[in-house]
Scaffold this active site. Structure first.
Site, mmCIF file in Angstrom:
data_model
loop_
_atom_site.group_PDB
_atom_site.id
_atom_site.type_symbol
_atom_site.label_atom_id
_atom_site.label_comp_id
_atom_site.label_asym_id
_atom_site.label_seq_id
_atom_site.Cartn_x
_atom_site.Cartn_y
_atom_site.Cartn_z
ATOM 1 C CB SER A 18 -0.927 0.027 1.220
ATOM 2 O OG SER A 18 -1.643 1.249 1.271
ATOM 3 C CE LYS A 70 -11.609 -1.193 -1.534
ATOM 4 N NZ LYS A 70 -11.527 -0.550 -2.877
#
Length: 287
Positions: A18, A70
């Site tokens: 990330s 998510k």
């Protein structure tokens, strides 16, 4: 940093790749904000425990959420922003003033951000060819439909593409098609595209490192189209290289990454990020 320094996270599995800590850390430093933003590796089995521990930490102000969490994180939250509810996915969790955990989806804002200037102009017609039917495509379909685009969504399964359009863009004459349709050259003659805006979006993982390339023949793109690839690794995909070779403008995946991070940053830290340093940030991201 003190023991009460505000702290935000980005969580996922995997998470080492990330770029979010670099982006948020850069903005925090530029603004002189005493806060932290760090990666936290969270597996699916650890997600509920992570949320409970974060709520108990007075320093924690929120988290960005990447795959595979998510959707799974939604039942663990107190409220959803309407767009997150519509998309069925959360990529940003913020602890509200009343202590409630609120889920947002900033992907649509992030995707649209590099297009804001051109979308501020008047067009007689707008069309987007969206390649892919996954989670990112959901945010892109919803955003472009709201901006008055006629959409052509292409997937390996056209029925899935049709279902996405029916769910997220029920108004308008949109089209679902097989992804293979765009792989071969066409001799179609486009009409006069003056005062029109055409967009071709790779919303799939095709072309990403470890994945096969995206087969798209640029004869399917009207003159003046803009090519937009949300893939960030590699940053300059073959899709974008082929688009430039065919004479089209391009937008790479860092545009969306920085755009969605900017929306999340303001929700976390209460101030907009210093976007006047975008060129410097891009140099750091691409170093």
């Amino acid at each position: 940093m003190s023991l009460m320094t505000p702290r935000a996270h980005v969580i996922g599995d995997p998470i080492a790749h990330s770029k979010s800590p670099l982006i948020h850390g850069f903005w925090l430093e530029k603004l002189g904000i005493a806060a932290e933003y760090v990666r936290v590796h969270v597996t699916s089995e650890e997600l509920a425990k992570y949320i409970a521990a974060s709520k108990a930490d007075p320093r924690w102000i929120g988290s960005n959420v990447t795959m595979p969490h998510k959707q799974a994180i939604i039942p663990l939250l107190d409220r959803l922003h309407p767009l997150a509810k519509k998309l069925g996915a959360v990529n940003t969790v913020v602890r509200a003033k009343d202590g409630a955990l609120v889920g947002y989806n900033t992907d649509t804002d992030g995707f649209l951000e590099p297009l804001r200037e051109v979308l501020g102009k008047q067009h007689l017609f707008r069309m987007a060819r969206i390649l892919g039917t996954g989670g990112a495509a959901r945010a892109i379909i919803a955003g472009l439909a709201d901006q008055g685009f006629t959409l052509v969504v292409a997937g390996r399964n056209p029925d899935k593409a049709r279902d996405l359009l029916d769910e997220l863009a029920p108004k308008g004459e949109h089209h679902a098609i097989s992804l293979d349709h765009f792989a071969q050259a066409t001799d179609f003659t486009f009409d006069d595209r003056d005062q029109c805006f055409d967009l071709v979006v790779n919303a799939s993982p095709l072309g990403m490192l470890g994945n096969p390339p995206l087969a798209f023949d640029w004869s399917h793109a009207p003159p003046g189209s803009v090519a937009y690839d949300i893939v960030t690794s590699p940053l300059d995909t073959q899709f974008l290289k082929n688009a430039r070779d065919a004479g089209f403008e391009t937008i790479n995946g860092y545009a969306m990454l920085i755009g969605q991070a900017a929306t999340a940053f303001e929700k976390f830290f209460g101030k907009p990020p210093p976007r006047e340093y975008d060129a410097e940030l891009m140099e750091i991201l691409t170093a």
